[in-house]
Write a protein that holds these residues in place. Structure first.
Motif, short mmCIF file in Angstrom:
data_model
loop_
_atom_site.label_atom_id
_atom_site.label_comp_id
_atom_site.label_asym_id
_atom_site.label_seq_id
_atom_site.Cartn_x
_atom_site.Cartn_y
_atom_site.Cartn_z
N PRO A 365 66.32 60.90 38.66
CA PRO A 365 64.86 61.02 38.60
C PRO A 365 64.34 61.90 39.74
O PRO A 365 65.11 62.34 40.60
CB PRO A 365 64.38 59.58 38.79
CG PRO A 365 65.43 58.97 39.66
CD PRO A 365 66.73 59.63 39.28
N TYR A 366 63.05 62.15 39.75
CA TYR A 366 62.45 62.92 40.84
C TYR A 366 61.10 62.32 41.21
O TYR A 366 60.46 61.63 40.41
CB TYR A 366 62.29 64.40 40.45
CG TYR A 366 61.28 64.66 39.37
CD1 TYR A 366 59.96 65.02 39.66
CD2 TYR A 366 61.63 64.53 38.02
CE1 TYR A 366 59.03 65.25 38.65
CE2 TYR A 366 60.71 64.76 37.01
CZ TYR A 366 59.41 65.12 37.33
OH TYR A 366 58.49 65.34 36.33
N GLY A 367 60.68 62.58 42.44
CA GLY A 367 59.38 62.14 42.91
C GLY A 367 58.52 63.32 43.30
O GLY A 367 58.99 64.47 43.32
N VAL A 368 57.26 63.06 43.59
CA VAL A 368 56.31 64.08 44.04
C VAL A 368 55.88 63.71 45.46
O VAL A 368 55.47 62.57 45.70
CB VAL A 368 55.09 64.18 43.12
CG1 VAL A 368 54.13 65.26 43.60
CG2 VAL A 368 55.53 64.45 41.68
N ALA A 369 55.99 64.64 46.40
CA ALA A 369 55.68 64.34 47.80
C ALA A 369 55.09 65.57 48.47
O ALA A 369 55.30 66.70 48.02
CB ALA A 369 56.96 63.91 48.54
N PRO A 370 54.33 65.38 49.56
CA PRO A 370 53.77 66.53 50.27
C PRO A 370 54.82 67.25 51.10
O PRO A 370 55.80 66.64 51.55
CB PRO A 370 52.71 65.89 51.18
CG PRO A 370 53.22 64.51 51.42
CD PRO A 370 53.91 64.10 50.16
N VAL A 371 54.63 68.54 51.31
CA VAL A 371 55.44 69.28 52.27
C VAL A 371 55.23 68.64 53.65
O VAL A 371 54.09 68.34 54.02
CB VAL A 371 55.04 70.77 52.30
CG1 VAL A 371 55.74 71.50 53.44
CG2 VAL A 371 55.35 71.44 50.96
N PRO A 372 56.30 68.40 54.42
CA PRO A 372 56.13 67.79 55.74
C PRO A 372 55.13 68.55 56.60
O PRO A 372 55.11 69.79 56.60
CB PRO A 372 57.55 67.85 56.33
CG PRO A 372 58.44 67.82 55.14
CD PRO A 372 57.73 68.60 54.08
N GLU A 373 54.32 67.82 57.33
CA GLU A 373 53.26 68.43 58.14
C GLU A 373 53.81 69.42 59.16
O GLU A 373 53.14 70.41 59.50
CB GLU A 373 52.46 67.35 58.87
CG GLU A 373 51.61 66.48 57.95
CD GLU A 373 50.80 65.45 58.72
OE1 GLU A 373 50.77 65.55 59.97
OE2 GLU A 373 50.20 64.56 58.10
#
Length: 588
Positions: A365-373
């Motif tokens: 599976p895959y998730g959705v996450a922000p680019v690290p700050e």
């Protein structure tokens, strides 16, 4: 009659001997080839210990790579030896699948050798990242199941001063020889280093695994000891290494960075650029041909943009429409959460359409996450990050920095490229092919992978993912973005284009925000020729699909075609062409 029979028997005996000898030769060749493949793979794991951890091999979890002069010279000698031994394999005695493996292994070894020969290790950074930010993946990559795992991780952190010192050494060689990044792409780069330095170790992302200790089956005394060790090592080794690198950048590297943005301004620059073009596109296309192909694609896509515009009640030309898209707040998320939720919704919506396009889907599976700050300000708009452990998903990263520069009308195309049916689907399927050797499962060829990602954006059109003219214009803008890459990348590195000229060309022809355009242009400057792979690969896949449709007629099945494209993992475009010809010939 007896004489004839006797002669026939003799002939059969001789043929039998010949076939038996050939079968034995083939068997011996196959065994020798597979033995060599395994030897190469095991060597790669030993000299790339962090990659080994990512592949689930834990023999080297306490090590970081040896990037010293002696270490890299030894690797180069070994890779050259492997390539020479690979050349002794008689490919005619291998199966078709093994012949593909031979080509992939040769490609991988040749890249190691070429990069060392052109001194690419003198520049261990691009405009958006570098060795210092790559190390930040360690906490996520590492297995933390017991005391030994934590000790191995701490042993790696303790080696940061050595790693940073070795990289600074190579960057000084770059300064001495003129192999440095341009000033134009390094503005504010030191901030990406400073982001890893904190007042207290507990604030560091490298300390995060020790915040999870309470959930690990380790006794209290050991937990306290590990936390204490972590605090000391992060304070005395990790922070010191990053501070040394930060000081080096400000005092030595940035002042010595070059004014000329072209790859041709480096020693053997034109040769290096053509080499990188050949590597990333898996072709031998001349640079001028690529530039002209880009101009042709820009013209074609602009005509399609005009068709979309003609269907809207908008008074003005394409460029006025682009300015409208860049400035109207309705096309931009107000919060990072809103952008991430919209990306997640699009991804889930596409998940439901995958059975229309594929017979075989990945398990991962895959998730959705922000680019690290820490890297977001100079980072690209989105990226796929493959899992680094077997208990992890892949991740589709969305850049939530500067929200007014992340248009929602382009989010569908971005999501399809980075998640599904793009990178996550293709990379995961390859990794799950247990019948393929590791070099095939884990090699990534940019023309194939990025070409597939761009083709995946187009597939969204065929399954109704672009539900309004703005999203369709966003898709075309993204395709235009990749066509423009052929023009501006070759333009800046070979044809004397300035950074400003390239930025203006992108602003004129795409709906990307000015921030995105500048970030992208700096990426192309600092990472020569990689950007050529997208359009070259996508056009090849579309050409092969058209060929299959014309040859098969009513027998053409889109799902079977896609399965055939992805069935062999990431391969050179010439191999992909052969694979599709084989697929066409074997359809009932």
């Amino acid at each position: 009659m007896k004489l004839v029979v006797s002669r026939l028997c003799i002939i059969l005996v001789l043929v039998g001997c010949s076939l038996g000898t050939y079968a034995k030769a083939s068997e011996d060749t196959e065994t020798a080839f597979n033995t060599l493949l395994d030897e190469i793979w095991q060597y790669e794991l030993s000299v790339q210990p962090v990659s080994a951890t990512g592949y689930g091999v834990h023999l080297f979890d306490d090590r970081l790579a040896d990037t010293s002069p002696a270490g890299l010279a030894a690797e180069d000698a070994q890779y050259r030896s492997f390539l020479a031994r690979l050349a002794t394999i008689n490919s005619a005695e291998l199966s078709r699948n093994e012949q593909i493996t031979l080509q992939v292994q040769r490609y991988r070894l040749q890249d190691y050798i070429d990069q060392y020969a052109f001194n690419a290790h003198f520049m261990p950074l691009t405009s958006e990242s570098g060795f210092h930010s790559s190390l930040a993946f360690l906490p996520a990559m590492t297995r933390f199941k017991g005391v030994e795992d934590y000790q191995n991780y701490l042993a790696r952190l303790a080696q940061f001063p050595r790693i940073f010192a070795e990289q600074i050494y190579w960057m000084r060689q770059g300064i001495a020889t003129g192999i440095v990044q341009p000033k134009a792409v390094l503005t504010g780069f030191e901030d990406s280093v400073k982001a890893f330095i904190f007042e207290k170790p507990q604030q560091s992302e490298f300390y995060q695994p020790f915040l999870q200790l309470d959930s690990v089956a380790i006794n209290a005394v050991e937990k306290n000891r590990l936390r204490s060790q972590a605090e000391q090592i992060i304070q005395d080794s990790v922070f010191v290494a990053y501070q040394d690198f930060y000081d080096f950048l400000l005092q030595e590297y940035l002042p010595a960075s070059k004014d000329n943005i072209a790859a041709t301004s480096w020693p053997k620059g034109l040769e290096y650029y053509q080499n990188r073009s050949n590597h990333y596109t898996t072709t031998t296309l001349p640079v001028e041909d690529i530039h002209q192909l880009g101009l042709s694609e820009v013209k074609r896509i602009r005509a399609e943009m005009q068709i979309v515009l003609d269907g809207l009640d908008f008074e003005g030309d394409i460029n006025q429409f682009i300015n409208f898209l860049r400035s109207d707040p309705r096309f931009y998320a107000k919060t990072p959460e809103e952008l991430l939720k919209q990306a997640s919704y699009i991804a889930k919506k596409m998940d439901a359409r995958l059975p229309q396009l594929f017979n075989i889907l990945p398990r991962i599976p895959y998730g959705v996450a922000p680019v690290p700050e820490s890297i977001a300000p100079k980072y690209t708009t989105g990226r796929y990050v493959a899992p680094t452990r077997d208990d992890q998903p892949g991740y589709y990263w969305v850049n939530t920095y500067a929200l007014d520069k992340r248009p929602l009308y382009a989010l569908t195309a971005l999501t399809l490229h980075e998640a599904v049916p793009g990178h996550h689907l293709q990379i995961s399927l390859a990794a799950e092919m247990q019948n393929l050797p590791n070099v095939r499962r884990y090699s990534y060829m940019s023309a194939f992978g990025e070409g597939w990602g761009l083709y995946a954006e187009y597939l969204g059109k065929e399954v109704g993912m672009y539900t309004n003219p703005y999203d369709e214009f966003g898709r075309l803008s993204y395709e235009m973005w990749r066509a423009c890459r052929l023009v501006v990348d070759t333009g800046m590195h070979v044809k004397g284009w300035s950074r400003e000229q390239a930025i203006e060309f992108m602003l004129e022809n795409t709906a990307l925000s000015e921030h995105n355009v500048k970030t992208e242009i700096d990426r192309y400057i600092s990472w020569p020729a990689q950007a050529l792979s997208y359009k070259i690969g996508e056009l090849s896949i579309k050409k092969l699909r058209l060929k299959a449709q014309e040859k098969l007629g009513e027998r053409f099945d889109l799902r079977a075609f896609h399965d055939a494209v992805l069935a062999y993992g990431s391969v050179p475009l010439s191999v992909l062409e052969t694979n599709i010809e084989h697929y066409i010939a074997n359809q009932p």
